[in-house]
Write a protein that holds these residues in place. Structure first.
Motif, PDB file in Angstrom:
ATOM      1  N   SER A  65       0.832  -1.201   0.000  1.00  0.00           N
ATOM      2  CA  SER A  65       0.000   0.000   0.000  1.00  0.00           C
ATOM      3  C   SER A  65       0.870   1.256   0.000  1.00  0.00           C
ATOM      4  O   SER A  65       1.910   1.309   0.661  1.00  0.00           O
ATOM      5  N   PRO A  66       0.445   2.317  -0.682  1.00  0.00           N
ATOM      6  CA  PRO A  66       1.184   3.581  -0.617  1.00  0.00           C
ATOM      7  C   PRO A  66       1.210   4.180   0.786  1.00  0.00           C
ATOM      8  O   PRO A  66       2.103   4.976   1.104  1.00  0.00           O
ATOM      9  N   LEU A  67       0.266   3.774   1.659  1.00  0.00           N
ATOM     10  CA  LEU A  67       0.243   4.329   3.008  1.00  0.00           C
ATOM     11  C   LEU A  67       1.418   3.885   3.864  1.00  0.00           C
ATOM     12  O   LEU A  67       1.662   4.456   4.942  1.00  0.00           O
ATOM     13  N   ARG A  68       2.154   2.887   3.394  1.00  0.00           N
ATOM     14  CA  ARG A  68       3.327   2.462   4.158  1.00  0.00           C
ATOM     15  C   ARG A  68       4.382   3.570   4.239  1.00  0.00           C
ATOM     16  O   ARG A  68       5.274   3.509   5.079  1.00  0.00           O
ATOM     17  N   ARG A  69       4.254   4.574   3.394  1.00  0.00           N
ATOM     18  CA  ARG A  69       5.142   5.735   3.501  1.00  0.00           C
ATOM     19  C   ARG A  69       4.609   6.675   4.580  1.00  0.00           C
ATOM     20  O   ARG A  69       4.037   7.716   4.300  1.00  0.00           O
ATOM     21  N   GLY A  70       4.763   6.272   5.831  1.00  0.00           N
ATOM     22  CA  GLY A  70       4.375   7.131   6.935  1.00  0.00           C
ATOM     23  C   GLY A  70       3.518   6.452   7.973  1.00  0.00           C
ATOM     24  O   GLY A  70       3.623   6.758   9.163  1.00  0.00           O
ATOM     25  N   ILE A  71       2.634   5.535   7.580  1.00  0.00           N
ATOM     26  CA  ILE A  71       1.743   4.869   8.530  1.00  0.00           C
ATOM     27  C   ILE A  71       2.334   3.510   8.870  1.00  0.00           C
ATOM     28  O   ILE A  71       2.357   2.596   8.040  1.00  0.00           O
ATOM     29  N   THR A  72       2.831   3.388  10.094  1.00  0.00           N
ATOM     30  CA  THR A  72       3.426   2.122  10.531  1.00  0.00           C
ATOM     31  C   THR A  72       2.464   1.308  11.386  1.00  0.00           C
ATOM     32  O   THR A  72       2.704   0.125  11.619  1.00  0.00           O
ATOM     33  N   GLU A  73       1.395   1.912  11.853  1.00  0.00           N
ATOM     34  CA  GLU A  73       0.419   1.180  12.655  1.00  0.00           C
ATOM     35  C   GLU A  73      -0.387   0.219  11.769  1.00  0.00           C
ATOM     36  O   GLU A  73      -0.511   0.440  10.562  1.00  0.00           O
ATOM     37  N   PRO A  74      -0.950  -0.823  12.357  1.00  0.00           N
ATOM     38  CA  PRO A  74      -1.730  -1.777  11.564  1.00  0.00           C
ATOM     39  C   PRO A  74      -2.945  -1.121  10.908  1.00  0.00           C
ATOM     40  O   PRO A  74      -3.659  -0.328  11.535  1.00  0.00           O
ATOM     41  N   THR A  75      -3.161  -1.467   9.656  1.00  0.00           N
ATOM     42  CA  THR A  75      -4.342  -1.022   8.926  1.00  0.00           C
ATOM     43  C   THR A  75      -5.061  -2.239   8.355  1.00  0.00           C
ATOM     44  O   THR A  75      -4.522  -3.344   8.338  1.00  0.00           O
ATOM     45  N   TYR A  76      -6.271  -2.008   7.889  1.00  0.00           N
ATOM     46  CA  TYR A  76      -7.026  -3.072   7.213  1.00  0.00           C
ATOM     47  C   TYR A  76      -7.804  -2.444   6.067  1.00  0.00           C
ATOM     48  O   TYR A  76      -7.952  -1.216   5.985  1.00  0.00           O
ATOM     49  N   VAL A  77      -8.303  -3.302   5.168  1.00  0.00           N
ATOM     50  CA  VAL A  77      -9.082  -2.825   4.034  1.00  0.00           C
ATOM     51  C   VAL A  77     -10.549  -2.779   4.438  1.00  0.00           C
ATOM     52  O   VAL A  77     -11.191  -3.825   4.600  1.00  0.00           O
ATOM     53  N   LEU A  78     -11.054  -1.573   4.622  1.00  0.00           N
ATOM     54  CA  LEU A  78     -12.476  -1.400   4.919  1.00  0.00           C
ATOM     55  C   LEU A  78     -13.306  -1.861   3.738  1.00  0.00           C
ATOM     56  O   LEU A  78     -14.360  -2.488   3.902  1.00  0.00           O
ATOM     57  N   GLY A  79     -12.837  -1.542   2.520  1.00  0.00           N
ATOM     58  CA  GLY A  79     -13.524  -1.997   1.321  1.00  0.00           C
ATOM     59  C   GLY A  79     -12.610  -1.921   0.118  1.00  0.00           C
ATOM     60  O   GLY A  79     -11.712  -1.075   0.055  1.00  0.00           O
ATOM     61  N   ALA A  80     -12.808  -2.837  -0.829  1.00  0.00           N
ATOM     62  CA  ALA A  80     -12.139  -2.803  -2.143  1.00  0.00           C
ATOM     63  C   ALA A  80     -13.277  -2.858  -3.157  1.00  0.00           C
ATOM     64  O   ALA A  80     -13.785  -3.938  -3.480  1.00  0.00           O
ATOM     65  N   PHE A  81     -13.712  -1.708  -3.672  1.00  0.00           N
ATOM     66  CA  PHE A  81     -15.032  -1.620  -4.287  1.00  0.00           C
ATOM     67  C   PHE A  81     -15.089  -0.505  -5.327  1.00  0.00           C
ATOM     68  O   PHE A  81     -14.089   0.141  -5.645  1.00  0.00           O
ATOM     69  N   ASN A  82     -16.292  -0.285  -5.891  1.00  0.00           N
ATOM     70  CA  ASN A  82     -16.607   0.796  -6.840  1.00  0.00           C
ATOM     71  C   ASN A  82     -15.557   0.949  -7.939  1.00  0.00           C
ATOM     72  O   ASN A  82     -14.955   2.013  -8.114  1.00  0.00           O
ATOM     73  N   PRO A  83     -15.321  -0.103  -8.738  1.00  0.00           N
ATOM     74  CA  PRO A  83     -14.231  -0.066  -9.715  1.00  0.00           C
ATOM     75  C   PRO A  83     -14.620   0.634 -11.022  1.00  0.00           C
ATOM     76  O   PRO A  83     -15.663   0.331 -11.626  1.00  0.00           O
ATOM     77  N   GLY A  84     -13.773   1.568 -11.485  1.00  0.00           N
ATOM     78  CA  GLY A  84     -13.850   1.968 -12.882  1.00  0.00           C
ATOM     79  C   GLY A  84     -13.561   0.749 -13.739  1.00  0.00           C
ATOM     80  O   GLY A  84     -12.844  -0.169 -13.315  1.00  0.00           O
ATOM     81  N   PHE A  85     -14.091   0.715 -14.978  1.00  0.00           N
ATOM     82  CA  PHE A  85     -14.046  -0.533 -15.740  1.00  0.00           C
ATOM     83  C   PHE A  85     -13.865  -0.218 -17.215  1.00  0.00           C
ATOM     84  O   PHE A  85     -14.582   0.619 -17.772  1.00  0.00           O
ATOM     85  N   THR A  86     -12.899  -0.902 -17.855  1.00  0.00           N
ATOM     86  CA  THR A  86     -12.632  -0.667 -19.269  1.00  0.00           C
ATOM     87  C   THR A  86     -11.936  -1.874 -19.857  1.00  0.00           C
ATOM     88  O   THR A  86     -11.518  -2.791 -19.136  1.00  0.00           O
ATOM     89  N   ARG A  87     -11.796  -1.863 -21.186  1.00  0.00           N
ATOM     90  CA  ARG A  87     -11.039  -2.907 -21.869  1.00  0.00           C
ATOM     91  C   ARG A  87      -9.710  -2.336 -22.332  1.00  0.00           C
ATOM     92  O   ARG A  87      -9.650  -1.213 -22.843  1.00  0.00           O
TER      93      ARG A  87
END
Length: 370
Positions: A17-39
């Protein structure tokens, strides 16, 4: 119609995750959703997934903490618990101000996920091409991508969130995978901006959905109800936008989902006109029930609505799909939020966010839109 969850929070590698640049505390994925979509040019499909990343322990020493981007990396801001309302799992309200001020329980960034051409399996997750905040007007996150290919360019709109403004930003790409930020194209709280997948009269056309604190009443005999609705705008270059004078799609009094409506998929041109799938919300609890409906717009004048199907939902939330990850659910009401559509021959592939939690892929026969 066939349905499945194609990408879930468990599929995200937070070590990258890009948040590793600064956030060292444990995180989790609240959601992986609402995707833009293309071919993509190679025939594969691309989902631009919104990853909402949150602290495992947001409350500490009498404060709730929010993640914020800075040019030097990610930091945590502390807000005293005595000054916030935390009833909404997605955000908390700062009490006591003149205006309604919110902070988010997560920070969102965008993750490109490549599928095979049929949408059956994931072939690559492109962490090296993730899109994260890059300017002060995005310091609380980048959300809800929508992608339209027009000619040889892919245009991706996103919602950018900050204390400065809640605005719509544009990215462009020449290959559908590598995107460059072009800046702000619509200002404060104009959400669900989606470019038509093609020009109209030589100009770019887009759905918009401006929000406000006040809406005015329709007369009693009007079929419409006041509130957030879908407007239209046009542009000579996709950067400078002028709203159309004519209204677009408005919430109808007879619909069960009239609390608010907004754009879903990019409008695609069919023999009958511009086909679009949009969302409608039924008022219930703090979030509401989100469903997907569809409409057909005139190919030369999209403000002319040829057909609208807002009685029977095209898509509704599917609890059976999220049953294996039900322990991760946090919304109090059913939600499906459709965000992209790709032509697949005799059917469409439709991408949605399911329960603000995971990415749902649905195959819909074109006969449904006849």
């Amino acid at each position: 119609m066939t349905d499945k969850l194609i990408f879930t929070p468990d599929d995200v590698d937070l070590a990258r995750s890009p948040l590793r640049r600064g956030i060292t505390e444990p995180t989790y994925v609240l959601g992986a959703f609402n995707p833009g979509f293309t071919r993509l040019p190679n025939g594969n499909l691309l989902m631009m997934v919104r990853v909402a990343e949150a602290l495992v322990d947001p409350v500490r020493d009498g404060n709730v903490r929010a993640i914020r981007w800075t040019p030097a990396g990610y930091v945590l801001d502390a807000h005293p618990l005595t000054q916030v309302d935390m009833r909404d799992p997605r955000q908390f309200r700062i009490r006591g101000g003149t205006h309604r001020i919110l902070a988010l329980t997560s920070l969102s960034w965008l993750l490109p996920v490549e599928l095979d051409g049929a949408g059956d399996r994931i072939v690559a997750v492109h962490y090296d091409r993730a899109i994260e905040p890059a300017a002060s007007y995005q310091d609380y996150g980048v959300e809800d991508a929508r992608i339209s290919r027009i000619g040889d360019i892919w245009y991706m709109t996103t919602c950018s969130v900050s204390a400065e403004r809640h605005c719509t930003t544009l990215h462009t790409s020449t290959d559908g995978l590598n995107y460059a930020l072009r800046g702000i194209v619509l200002d404060h709280q104009n959400k669900d901006m989606i470019l038509f997948e093609g020009l109209v009269g030589g100009r770019f056309m887009a759905l918009t959905r401006p929000l406000g604190e006040v809406y005015f009443a329709y007369p009693d005999d009007s079929p419409f109800v006041g509130g957030p609705s879908i407007n239209l705008a046009q542009s000579p270059d996709a950067l400078h936008w002028r709203p159309l004078d004519a209204p677009g799609i408005r919430a109808r009094k007879g619909s069960t989902s009239a609390m608010k409506i907004g754009g879903g998929t990019q409008p695609v041109l069919t023999d009958a006109g511009w086909l679009m799938i949009y969302h409608g919300v039924e008022a219930q609890e703090s979030v509401g029930i989100y469903r997907s409906f569809w409409a057909l717009l005139d190919r030369d004048d999209p403000s002319s609505i040829l057909r609208i199907e807002d009685d029977t939902p095209l898509l509704e939330a599917a609890p059976a799909l999220t049953a294996p990850i039900a322990h991760k659910m946090y919304l109090p009401t059913p939600v499906v939020f459709t965000t992209g559509l790709v032509d697949a021959g005799d059917h469409y592939l439709v991408a949605s966010g399911e329960a603000d939690l995971a990415c749902r892929l649905t195959r819909l026969s074109k006969d449904l839109f006849a």
